[in-house]
Design an enzyme around this catalytic site. Structure first.
Site, PDB file in Angstrom:
ATOM      1  N   ASP A   1      23.282  15.901  22.245  1.00  0.00           N
ATOM      2  CA  ASP A   1      24.575  15.672  23.054  1.00  0.00           C
ATOM      3  C   ASP A   1      25.692  15.199  22.465  1.00  0.00           C
ATOM      4  O   ASP A   1      25.968  16.030  21.514  1.00  0.00           O
ATOM      5  CB  ASP A   1      24.102  14.580  24.083  1.00  0.00           C
ATOM      6  CG  ASP A   1      25.118  14.312  25.381  1.00  0.00           C
ATOM      7  OD1 ASP A   1      24.726  15.012  26.147  1.00  0.00           O
ATOM      8  OD2 ASP A   1      25.883  13.681  25.315  1.00  0.00           O
TER       9      ASP A   1
ATOM     10  N   TYR B   1      35.391  11.879  25.515  1.00  0.00           N
ATOM     11  CA  TYR B   1      35.486  13.263  25.816  1.00  0.00           C
ATOM     12  C   TYR B   1      37.043  13.571  25.980  1.00  0.00           C
ATOM     13  O   TYR B   1      37.362  14.562  25.532  1.00  0.00           O
ATOM     14  CB  TYR B   1      35.072  13.429  27.203  1.00  0.00           C
ATOM     15  CG  TYR B   1      33.641  13.355  27.301  1.00  0.00           C
ATOM     16  CD1 TYR B   1      32.902  14.674  27.693  1.00  0.00           C
ATOM     17  CD2 TYR B   1      32.797  12.151  27.100  1.00  0.00           C
ATOM     18  CE1 TYR B   1      31.476  14.615  27.666  1.00  0.00           C
ATOM     19  CE2 TYR B   1      31.210  12.333  27.294  1.00  0.00           C
ATOM     20  CZ  TYR B   1      30.859  13.742  27.423  1.00  0.00           C
ATOM     21  OH  TYR B   1      29.410  13.580  27.748  1.00  0.00           O
TER      22      TYR B   1
ATOM     23  N   HIS C   1      17.111  17.777  27.836  1.00  0.00           N
ATOM     24  CA  HIS C   1      18.137  17.416  27.200  1.00  0.00           C
ATOM     25  C   HIS C   1      18.133  16.103  26.125  1.00  0.00           C
ATOM     26  O   HIS C   1      18.542  16.018  25.310  1.00  0.00           O
ATOM     27  CB  HIS C   1      19.251  17.278  28.091  1.00  0.00           C
ATOM     28  CG  HIS C   1      20.633  16.746  27.408  1.00  0.00           C
ATOM     29  ND1 HIS C   1      21.257  17.725  26.771  1.00  0.00           N
ATOM     30  CD2 HIS C   1      21.276  15.791  27.405  1.00  0.00           C
ATOM     31  CE1 HIS C   1      22.364  17.413  26.248  1.00  0.00           C
ATOM     32  NE2 HIS C   1      22.384  15.986  26.728  1.00  0.00           N
TER      33      HIS C   1
END
Length: 346
Positions: free
Chosen positions: A96, A248, A306
């Site tokens: 991730d 982010y 994931h």
């Protein structure tokens, strides 16, 4: 904040420094089942000295106080952490957002990163050869450019691209309006749990999105409610959901050009990939080799999602060991005594 765990001396013939990095909306808790496996020596006596930090702004790691703390800035912090702990050279495993940071580190510190293993390889979209192959492969029959396995990772392209868009809505929000979303999630524990656990559900098994009885039913087959809520509570009790999302914005908003460049920049550092069936983005081996010529390990699996370390700790333990063995052989052939001078006992 970081965890630093070492193996006992019993049965250990070789200690290898390993930095493991989590992502969003995960935490160091993802590694609680994996770390004891890594620090336990195998039949060859190989064991890892594990450093598992909380990304700054996540959990108990203090958030940045000014703008500009991007993936590259975080990479510099983690390298400095390893050096201060006494590790002149080390390996990295990440998934991730940890993988975004991890891809930067071999490019900034190739002399210290012995190898990088990931369950979420970068999409080197800036490479012209990859763009051309993807376009042509969309029209050509299976077997001309890509075999069946790779076709399943890439095509039908519009369907795969649509799935990527559907599951990347959080990235667009975090990259543009992290504070707005963060205030709402910081005000509601139920809202925070829904936002985080939904990601664990669908990113672990895509079919959970369409489950008639709610995706929590399928999710509980993989994780316990205690495990899921422990991760949520790390965000809630530390009040870190807003600062976690802001990473982010700094990486894909203000620093998008640099972050994208790192993902497509070639690196000679040994590289390893564990390709799980339900990962958000699956990159064919031939694409990985374009930017990572020293790809020493690439393994495909027909299961897994994931959050690999959290879901499949036994598999990830085996995969990390397989990659490190290949990398150690690579270094022994290139530069004998690679670990000479590495400080393990602090």
């Amino acid at each position: 904040h970081f965890m630093h765990l070492k193996p006992s001396k019993k049965g250990v013939k070789k200690r290898v420094p390993l930095l493991i990095l989590h992502g969003w909306p995960g935490s160091v808790f993802e590694f609680y089942k994996l770390i004891p496996l890594l620090t336990t020596p195998d039949t060859d006596g190989l064991a890892f000295e594990v450093v598992a930090p909380s990304i700054p702004g996540y959990g108990w790691s203090e958030a940045a106080k000014k703008r500009g703390f991007s993936a590259a800035a975080c990479a510099r912090v983690f390298d400095k952490l390893m050096v201060r702990l006494g590790y002149r050279q080390y390996y990295i495993q990440a998934g991730d957002f940890g993988s975004v940071i991890g891809h930067v580190m071999p490019r900034l510190f190739p002399e210290r990163v012995l190898g990088f293993h990931t369950n979420m390889p970068a999409q080197p979209v800036r490479q012209p050869s990859i763009m051309i192959q993807t376009i042509l492969g969309s029209f050509l029959p299976e077997g001309v450019l890509f075999n069946r396995l790779d076709c399943g990772k890439l095509f039908p392209y519009l369907e795969k691209f649509g799935n990527t868009i559907r599951e990347s809505g959080h990235m667009h929000l975090h990259s543009t309006r992290p504070d707005s979303v963060g205030h709402a999630l910081s005000d509601s524990p139920v809202g925070l749990a829904a936002y985080i656990i939904e990601k664990f559900s669908v990113w672990t098994l895509p079919g959970n999105l369409f489950a008639e009885n709610g995706n929590l039913v399928g999710l509980k087959a993989t994780f316990s409610l205690d495990e899921l809520l422990t991760n949520v509570m790390i965000y809630w009790t530390t009040g870190s959901i807003t600062s976690s999302m802001r990473l982010y914005k700094e990486s894909f908003g203000s620093d998008m050009e640099a972050t994208s460049a790192y993902q497509s920049m070639p690196s000679d550092v040994p590289y390893g990939v564990t390709c799980l069936a339900h990962e958000l983005s699956r990159v064919p081996e031939r694409f990985v080799r374009v930017t990572n010529p020293n790809l020493l390990h690439y393994a495909d699996f027909d299961h897994g999602g994931h959050f690999a370390a959290f879901e499949l700790p036994d598999l990830m333990n085996s995969e990390v060991r397989a990659f490190v063995r290949a990398a150690e052989k690579f270094h022994a052939e290139k530069r004998p005594n690679k670990f000479e001078g590495v400080k393990s006992e602090l």
